[in-house]
Write a protein that holds these residues in place. Structure first.
Motif, PDB file in Angstrom:
ATOM      1  N   ARG A 214      10.433   3.815  16.615  1.00  0.00           N
ATOM      2  CA  ARG A 214       9.631   5.005  16.339  1.00  0.00           C
ATOM      3  C   ARG A 214       8.792   4.874  15.073  1.00  0.00           C
ATOM      4  NH1 ARG A 214      12.021   9.623  15.097  1.00  0.00           N
ATOM      5  NH2 ARG A 214      13.943   8.677  14.289  1.00  0.00           N
ATOM      6  N   PHE A 215       9.308   4.183  14.069  1.00  0.00           N
ATOM      7  CA  PHE A 215       8.624   4.028  12.784  1.00  0.00           C
ATOM      8  C   PHE A 215       8.107   2.606  12.649  1.00  0.00           C
ATOM      9  CE2 PHE A 215      11.104   7.445  10.162  1.00  0.00           C
ATOM     10  CZ  PHE A 215      10.837   8.385  11.143  1.00  0.00           C
ATOM     11  N   THR A 216       6.977   2.452  11.959  1.00  0.00           N
ATOM     12  CA  THR A 216       6.408   1.146  11.679  1.00  0.00           C
ATOM     13  C   THR A 216       5.949   1.085  10.233  1.00  0.00           C
ATOM     14  OG1 THR A 216       5.620   0.918  13.965  1.00  0.00           O
ATOM     15  CG2 THR A 216       4.688  -0.576  12.327  1.00  0.00           C
ATOM     16  N   ILE A 217       6.402   0.070   9.504  1.00  0.00           N
ATOM     17  CA  ILE A 217       5.976  -0.135   8.124  1.00  0.00           C
ATOM     18  C   ILE A 217       4.921  -1.235   8.094  1.00  0.00           C
ATOM     19  CG2 ILE A 217       7.786  -1.839   7.581  1.00  0.00           C
ATOM     20  CD1 ILE A 217       7.984  -0.535   4.798  1.00  0.00           C
ATOM     21  N   SER A 218       3.914  -1.076   7.237  1.00  0.00           N
ATOM     22  CA  SER A 218       2.845  -2.060   7.159  1.00  0.00           C
ATOM     23  C   SER A 218       2.168  -1.994   5.804  1.00  0.00           C
ATOM     24  CB  SER A 218       1.812  -1.841   8.268  1.00  0.00           C
ATOM     25  OG  SER A 218       1.183  -0.577   8.138  1.00  0.00           O
ATOM     26  N   ARG A 219       1.488  -3.071   5.457  1.00  0.00           N
ATOM     27  CA  ARG A 219       0.689  -3.106   4.239  1.00  0.00           C
ATOM     28  C   ARG A 219      -0.784  -2.914   4.584  1.00  0.00           C
ATOM     29  NH1 ARG A 219       3.440  -5.058  -0.297  1.00  0.00           N
ATOM     30  NH2 ARG A 219       5.399  -6.163   0.179  1.00  0.00           N
ATOM     31  N   ASP A 220      -1.456  -2.047   3.844  1.00  0.00           N
ATOM     32  CA  ASP A 220      -2.892  -1.876   3.935  1.00  0.00           C
ATOM     33  C   ASP A 220      -3.477  -2.513   2.678  1.00  0.00           C
ATOM     34  OD1 ASP A 220      -5.578  -0.974   3.836  1.00  0.00           O
ATOM     35  OD2 ASP A 220      -5.068   0.767   5.055  1.00  0.00           O
ATOM     36  N   TYR A 221      -3.925  -3.750   2.806  1.00  0.00           N
ATOM     37  CA  TYR A 221      -4.365  -4.503   1.636  1.00  0.00           C
ATOM     38  C   TYR A 221      -5.635  -3.914   1.017  1.00  0.00           C
ATOM     39  CZ  TYR A 221      -0.946  -7.932   3.186  1.00  0.00           C
ATOM     40  OH  TYR A 221       0.218  -8.553   3.562  1.00  0.00           O
ATOM     41  N   ALA A 222      -6.523  -3.367   1.840  1.00  0.00           N
ATOM     42  CA  ALA A 222      -7.759  -2.783   1.331  1.00  0.00           C
ATOM     43  C   ALA A 222      -7.490  -1.573   0.452  1.00  0.00           C
ATOM     44  CB  ALA A 222      -8.681  -2.409   2.489  1.00  0.00           C
ATOM     45  N   LYS A 223      -6.499  -0.779   0.810  1.00  0.00           N
ATOM     46  CA  LYS A 223      -6.164   0.425   0.058  1.00  0.00           C
ATOM     47  C   LYS A 223      -5.050   0.203  -0.954  1.00  0.00           C
ATOM     48  CE  LYS A 223      -7.505   3.567   3.784  1.00  0.00           C
ATOM     49  NZ  LYS A 223      -7.040   4.634   4.709  1.00  0.00           N
ATOM     50  N   ASN A 224      -4.459  -0.983  -0.963  1.00  0.00           N
ATOM     51  CA  ASN A 224      -3.323  -1.285  -1.840  1.00  0.00           C
ATOM     52  C   ASN A 224      -2.201  -0.270  -1.639  1.00  0.00           C
ATOM     53  OD1 ASN A 224      -1.891  -2.779  -3.814  1.00  0.00           O
ATOM     54  ND2 ASN A 224      -2.608  -1.425  -5.456  1.00  0.00           N
ATOM     55  N   THR A 225      -1.844  -0.062  -0.387  1.00  0.00           N
ATOM     56  CA  THR A 225      -0.750   0.835  -0.059  1.00  0.00           C
ATOM     57  C   THR A 225       0.216   0.169   0.905  1.00  0.00           C
ATOM     58  OG1 THR A 225      -1.858   1.852   1.860  1.00  0.00           O
ATOM     59  CG2 THR A 225      -2.233   2.865  -0.302  1.00  0.00           C
ATOM     60  N   VAL A 226       1.402   0.710   0.973  1.00  0.00           N
ATOM     61  CA  VAL A 226       2.358   0.397   2.026  1.00  0.00           C
ATOM     62  C   VAL A 226       2.587   1.687   2.795  1.00  0.00           C
ATOM     63  CG1 VAL A 226       4.694  -0.330   2.611  1.00  0.00           C
ATOM     64  CG2 VAL A 226       3.430  -1.516   0.804  1.00  0.00           C
ATOM     65  N   ASP A 227       2.343   1.632   4.093  1.00  0.00           N
ATOM     66  CA  ASP A 227       2.360   2.826   4.918  1.00  0.00           C
ATOM     67  C   ASP A 227       3.567   2.840   5.843  1.00  0.00           C
ATOM     68  OD1 ASP A 227      -1.239   2.567   5.424  1.00  0.00           O
ATOM     69  OD2 ASP A 227      -0.092   3.382   3.741  1.00  0.00           O
ATOM     70  N   LEU A 228       3.995   4.033   6.184  1.00  0.00           N
ATOM     71  CA  LEU A 228       5.065   4.223   7.156  1.00  0.00           C
ATOM     72  C   LEU A 228       4.541   5.153   8.240  1.00  0.00           C
ATOM     73  CD1 LEU A 228       8.091   3.556   7.755  1.00  0.00           C
ATOM     74  CD2 LEU A 228       8.621   5.783   6.737  1.00  0.00           C
ATOM     75  N   GLN A 229       4.242   4.579   9.396  1.00  0.00           N
ATOM     76  CA  GLN A 229       3.813   5.359  10.544  1.00  0.00           C
ATOM     77  C   GLN A 229       5.044   5.878  11.258  1.00  0.00           C
ATOM     78  OE1 GLN A 229       0.605   6.170  11.655  1.00  0.00           O
ATOM     79  NE2 GLN A 229       1.716   7.514  13.066  1.00  0.00           N
TER      80      GLN A 229
END
Length: 126
Positions: free
Chosen positions: A67-82
């Motif tokens: 259900r959840f997915t963690i990822s890095r957004d290098y352009a925004k310098n964030t780590v996201d949790l969908q």
């Protein structure tokens, strides 16, 4: 000292989705393993997901797997949790945390992390 800020929390209906972001200014999160944790009232803080700083390995708690997915957004310098297919039991304050120690696998244990954000509230309710 690394300062982390979570965003994206809010009120959502069961079955809905939210995307949380963990951001830092002045430091690149590429150098840190990042963990997402959550704490509901009366419960202990639990690990939700993490992403390593060596090879991008990820781990998920059994309760959120699929259900959840963690990822890095290098352009925004964030780590996201969908977060998809949200359930009332997902209601909690969600925290991101950073670990500068380089490991191939990230840790699900809070004591491994040195830096913490202030948290963002996620409420899943009709």
């Amino acid at each position: 000292q690394l300062q982390l800020v979570e965003s994206g929390g809010g009120l959502v209906q069961p079955g809905g989705s939210l995307r949380l972001s963990c951001a830092a200014s002045g430091f690149t999160l590429d150098y840190y393993a990042i963990g997402w944790f959550r704490q509901a009232p009366g419960k202990e803080r639990e690990g939700v997901s993490c992403i390593s700083n060596e090879g991008g390995s990820t781990n998920y708690a059994d309760s959120v797997k699929g259900r959840f997915t963690i990822s890095r957004d290098y352009a925004k310098n964030t780590v996201d949790l969908q977060m998809n297919s949200l359930k009332p039991e997902d209601t909690a304050v969600y925290y991101c945390a950073a670990d500068p120690t380089r490991h191939e696998m990230c840790s699900a244990y809070a004591y491994e992390y040195d830096y913490w954000g202030q948290g963002t509230q996620v409420t899943v309710s009709s």
